[in-house]
Design a protein around this motif. Sequence first.
Motif, PDB file in Angstrom:
ATOM      1  N   PRO A  19       0.620  -1.359   0.013  1.00  0.00           N
ATOM      2  CA  PRO A  19       0.014  -0.003  -0.072  1.00  0.00           C
ATOM      3  C   PRO A  19       0.947   1.230  -0.103  1.00  0.00           C
ATOM      4  O   PRO A  19       0.418   2.216  -0.723  1.00  0.00           O
ATOM      5  CB  PRO A  19      -0.828  -0.154   1.253  1.00  0.00           C
ATOM      6  CG  PRO A  19      -0.934  -1.738   1.463  1.00  0.00           C
ATOM      7  CD  PRO A  19       0.297  -2.322   1.138  1.00  0.00           C
ATOM      8  N   SER A  20       2.004   1.196   0.665  1.00  0.00           N
ATOM      9  CA  SER A  20       2.675   2.462   0.727  1.00  0.00           C
ATOM     10  C   SER A  20       3.368   2.771  -0.828  1.00  0.00           C
ATOM     11  O   SER A  20       3.480   4.033  -0.998  1.00  0.00           O
ATOM     12  CB  SER A  20       3.979   2.276   1.688  1.00  0.00           C
ATOM     13  OG  SER A  20       4.728   1.178   1.317  1.00  0.00           O
ATOM     14  N   ASP A  21       3.811   1.630  -1.529  1.00  0.00           N
ATOM     15  CA  ASP A  21       4.177   1.731  -2.856  1.00  0.00           C
ATOM     16  C   ASP A  21       3.219   2.332  -3.744  1.00  0.00           C
ATOM     17  O   ASP A  21       3.395   3.333  -4.615  1.00  0.00           O
ATOM     18  CB  ASP A  21       4.651   0.403  -3.221  1.00  0.00           C
ATOM     19  CG  ASP A  21       6.166   0.133  -2.492  1.00  0.00           C
ATOM     20  OD1 ASP A  21       6.668   0.963  -1.908  1.00  0.00           O
ATOM     21  OD2 ASP A  21       6.418  -1.417  -2.354  1.00  0.00           O
ATOM     22  N   GLN A  22       2.136   2.086  -3.419  1.00  0.00           N
ATOM     23  CA  GLN A  22       0.899   2.456  -4.451  1.00  0.00           C
ATOM     24  C   GLN A  22       0.672   4.034  -4.089  1.00  0.00           C
ATOM     25  O   GLN A  22       0.351   4.539  -5.106  1.00  0.00           O
ATOM     26  CB  GLN A  22      -0.295   1.459  -4.161  1.00  0.00           C
ATOM     27  CG  GLN A  22      -0.361   0.159  -4.584  1.00  0.00           C
ATOM     28  CD  GLN A  22      -1.508  -0.724  -4.175  1.00  0.00           C
ATOM     29  OE1 GLN A  22      -2.475   0.114  -3.574  1.00  0.00           O
ATOM     30  NE2 GLN A  22      -1.430  -1.926  -4.739  1.00  0.00           N
ATOM     31  N   ARG A  23       1.020   4.311  -3.008  1.00  0.00           N
ATOM     32  CA  ARG A  23       0.335   5.824  -2.562  1.00  0.00           C
ATOM     33  C   ARG A  23       1.637   6.493  -3.074  1.00  0.00           C
ATOM     34  O   ARG A  23       1.370   7.765  -3.463  1.00  0.00           O
ATOM     35  CB  ARG A  23       0.364   5.788  -0.948  1.00  0.00           C
ATOM     36  CG  ARG A  23      -0.761   5.277  -0.325  1.00  0.00           C
ATOM     37  CD  ARG A  23      -1.002   5.857   0.977  1.00  0.00           C
ATOM     38  NE  ARG A  23       0.034   5.365   1.813  1.00  0.00           N
ATOM     39  CZ  ARG A  23      -0.078   4.013   2.728  1.00  0.00           C
ATOM     40  NH1 ARG A  23      -1.115   3.442   2.462  1.00  0.00           N
ATOM     41  NH2 ARG A  23       1.025   3.703   3.192  1.00  0.00           N
ATOM     42  N   GLU A  24       2.754   6.144  -3.181  1.00  0.00           N
ATOM     43  CA  GLU A  24       3.975   6.923  -3.739  1.00  0.00           C
ATOM     44  C   GLU A  24       3.983   6.894  -5.177  1.00  0.00           C
ATOM     45  O   GLU A  24       4.206   8.014  -5.810  1.00  0.00           O
ATOM     46  CB  GLU A  24       5.410   6.088  -3.228  1.00  0.00           C
ATOM     47  CG  GLU A  24       6.617   6.613  -3.764  1.00  0.00           C
ATOM     48  CD  GLU A  24       6.673   8.091  -3.153  1.00  0.00           C
ATOM     49  OE1 GLU A  24       7.315   8.888  -3.786  1.00  0.00           O
ATOM     50  OE2 GLU A  24       6.173   8.376  -1.915  1.00  0.00           O
ATOM     51  N   GLU A  26       1.165   6.880  -6.852  1.00  0.00           N
ATOM     52  CA  GLU A  26       0.077   7.870  -7.124  1.00  0.00           C
ATOM     53  C   GLU A  26       0.416   9.482  -6.797  1.00  0.00           C
ATOM     54  O   GLU A  26       0.148  10.180  -7.407  1.00  0.00           O
ATOM     55  CB  GLU A  26      -1.378   7.645  -6.066  1.00  0.00           C
ATOM     56  CG  GLU A  26      -2.467   8.446  -6.310  1.00  0.00           C
ATOM     57  CD  GLU A  26      -3.229   8.236  -7.634  1.00  0.00           C
ATOM     58  OE1 GLU A  26      -3.632   9.262  -8.050  1.00  0.00           O
ATOM     59  OE2 GLU A  26      -2.877   7.079  -8.141  1.00  0.00           O
ATOM     60  N   ARG A  27       1.336   9.611  -5.868  1.00  0.00           N
ATOM     61  CA  ARG A  27       1.842  10.975  -5.542  1.00  0.00           C
ATOM     62  C   ARG A  27       2.697  11.346  -6.713  1.00  0.00           C
ATOM     63  O   ARG A  27       2.747  12.584  -7.344  1.00  0.00           O
ATOM     64  CB  ARG A  27       2.606  11.007  -4.390  1.00  0.00           C
ATOM     65  CG  ARG A  27       1.770  11.211  -2.990  1.00  0.00           C
ATOM     66  CD  ARG A  27       2.450  11.611  -1.809  1.00  0.00           C
ATOM     67  NE  ARG A  27       3.663  10.621  -1.477  1.00  0.00           N
ATOM     68  CZ  ARG A  27       3.369   9.521  -0.578  1.00  0.00           C
ATOM     69  NH1 ARG A  27       2.200   9.368  -0.083  1.00  0.00           N
ATOM     70  NH2 ARG A  27       4.418   8.780  -0.399  1.00  0.00           N
TER      71      ARG A  27
END
Length: 325
Positions: A19-24, A26-27
Amino acid sequence: MTTAKTDEVVKEPPIRATPSDQRERERMRRRTARRRGGGWWAFLFLAPWFVGLFGLTIYPMLDSLYLSFTNFDLLTPAQWVGTDNYERMFTDDPVFWDSVHATLVYVVVSVPLKLALALGVAMLLNRDLKGIGLYRAAFYLPSLLGGAVAVAIVWRQVFGGDGLFNDFLGWFGIKGQDWISSPDTAIYTLILLAVWQFGTPMVIFLAGLKQLPKDVYEAAAIDGARPVTRFFKITLPLLTPIVFFNVVLQIIDAFKTFTPAFVISNGSGGPLNSTMLYSLYLYKKGFTDLQMGYASALAWVLFLVIAGFTAVNFIASRYWVHYDD
């Protein structure tokens, strides 16, 4: 009994993004999108400048270029006359040549005197003395007041028949004259007023003097170079870029001089057109005689003359302006 061995390709299971990679990701995607569309913000903030450039500069210039080929009196529609205005200007308008003569005398005499005085005062003020800032402000003050109508009126009174200048000459037994009303001296009162406004080039020269290397002067002093020699061999060559900058600005400003000539001559350019500077003649043709087409032609000739003088200065600067390289 034999057994056949077969090589099997082992496929590794795909790595799943946390999930952290997906958020990065997306940013980063949003940041890239903002960068691609961010250029519109620059155009948005520059829009008022573009409106002023095209609405207040380029369009009026092109419109005046069109009007220079017309007969236009501000009251009736413009009538196309071709190059009649320019032919009339150069072949059938003696006042035009009087204005050219007065303007050239004004430029050729006032600009060198102003720059020489500005450089001399700047060198005197380039010292670390107590209260030197007050002296610098006092010498710069005439440049703030020189273009004002009130100062031009005072100047007319000073050089009149009963003015202060004649009173000063009377102390030495010299009988003065009405310097403003004499065609031989009227233009020189305007030149003296222009030279009095030496504050702006003085400040620019002073800034240039502050940047000169002191070690060069120390080495020259050790070698026995006198102040005059140091000025012509060190100061002036190192200041040539500043001199060139001031020359270009002051020539352009001198060609555009209007207010002193208008006020001192009461808008007539007299006596005998001796103070009929080009800008004053242009104003009279456009707003007094309502010959706006002819005035537009005068304006474009002035533009070409200023552009020509500027181009000559830039070409000649290759031979006398010394930069770091």
